[in-house]
Design a protein around this motif. Structure first.
Motif, short mmCIF file in Angstrom:
data_model
loop_
_atom_site.label_atom_id
_atom_site.label_comp_id
_atom_site.label_asym_id
_atom_site.label_seq_id
_atom_site.Cartn_x
_atom_site.Cartn_y
_atom_site.Cartn_z
N TYR A 9 0.83 -1.22 0.00
CA TYR A 9 0.00 0.00 0.00
C TYR A 9 0.86 1.26 0.00
O TYR A 9 0.64 2.17 -0.80
CB TYR A 9 -0.93 -0.02 1.22
N ASN A 10 1.86 1.30 0.89
CA ASN A 10 2.71 2.49 0.98
C ASN A 10 3.49 2.73 -0.31
O ASN A 10 3.67 3.89 -0.71
CB ASN A 10 3.68 2.37 2.16
N LEU A 13 0.86 4.08 -2.86
CA LEU A 13 0.47 5.44 -2.51
C LEU A 13 1.62 6.41 -2.75
O LEU A 13 1.42 7.50 -3.29
CB LEU A 13 0.01 5.52 -1.05
N LEU A 16 1.89 7.20 -6.40
CA LEU A 16 0.82 8.12 -6.80
C LEU A 16 1.11 9.53 -6.31
O LEU A 16 1.00 10.50 -7.07
CB LEU A 16 -0.52 7.63 -6.25
N GLN A 17 1.50 9.66 -5.06
CA GLN A 17 1.79 10.98 -4.50
C GLN A 17 2.95 11.66 -5.22
O GLN A 17 2.96 12.88 -5.35
CB GLN A 17 2.09 10.86 -3.00
N ASP A 30 -4.65 9.82 2.19
CA ASP A 30 -5.69 8.89 2.60
C ASP A 30 -6.54 9.58 3.65
O ASP A 30 -6.06 9.89 4.74
CB ASP A 30 -5.06 7.60 3.15
N VAL A 40 -9.38 2.34 2.78
CA VAL A 40 -8.63 3.42 2.12
C VAL A 40 -9.60 4.29 1.32
O VAL A 40 -10.46 3.78 0.59
CB VAL A 40 -7.55 2.83 1.18
N LEU A 42 -9.00 7.98 -0.65
CA LEU A 42 -8.09 9.08 -0.94
C LEU A 42 -8.84 10.39 -1.17
O LEU A 42 -10.00 10.41 -1.58
CB LEU A 42 -7.25 8.76 -2.18
N ALA A 71 -6.79 9.78 -7.76
CA ALA A 71 -7.24 9.41 -6.42
C ALA A 71 -8.47 8.51 -6.49
O ALA A 71 -8.58 7.52 -5.76
CB ALA A 71 -7.52 10.65 -5.59
N PHE A 74 -7.45 4.89 -7.61
CA PHE A 74 -6.35 4.25 -6.89
C PHE A 74 -6.68 2.78 -6.66
O PHE A 74 -7.78 2.43 -6.22
CB PHE A 74 -6.11 4.96 -5.55
N TYR A 76 -6.06 0.58 -4.51
CA TYR A 76 -6.40 0.05 -3.18
C TYR A 76 -7.52 0.82 -2.49
O TYR A 76 -7.73 0.65 -1.29
CB TYR A 76 -5.16 -0.02 -2.30
N ASN A 77 -8.27 1.62 -3.21
CA ASN A 77 -9.46 2.24 -2.63
C ASN A 77 -10.40 1.14 -2.14
O ASN A 77 -10.64 0.16 -2.84
CB ASN A 77 -10.20 3.12 -3.65
#
Length: 88
Positions: A9-10, A13, A16-17, A30, A40, A42, A71, A74, A76-77
């Motif tokens: 996940y990290n 994310l 993406l960030q 998040d 999750v 975002l 977002a 994503f 893992y939403n």
């Protein structure tokens, strides 16, 4: 509910960030980070850049739209971050 390993996940994310930096004035976070066990979800935060020309404003609006779409889609939403394992 689906779970995702916190390392996976990290990494996702963070990637993406990295597409939207503090130099853009656009950040993705998040919204449920502080709520352990919450899925999750975002959100997008953007800076006030002051008075801009219509062209600059349109470019910035497009960039915010890019962030909003990223977002929203994503991978893992809706997943719960699992700090002990996960499906991934």
């Amino acid at each position: 509910m689906k779970k995702v390993n916190w390392k996976v996940y990290n990494e996702a994310l963070g990637a993406l960030q990295a597409q939207f930096t503090k130099w853009d004035g656009i950040r993705i976070f998040d919204r449920n980070f502080a709520q352990q066990g919450a899925p999750v979800r975002l959100g997008v935060q953007w800076a006030s850049l002051g008075l801009k020309s219509p062209e600059e404003a349109a470019e910035y609006a497009d960039r915010i739209l890019d962030a909003a779409m990223a977002a929203e889609h994503f991978v893992y939403n809706g997943y719960v971050v699992d700090y002990e394992g996960g499906d991934q």
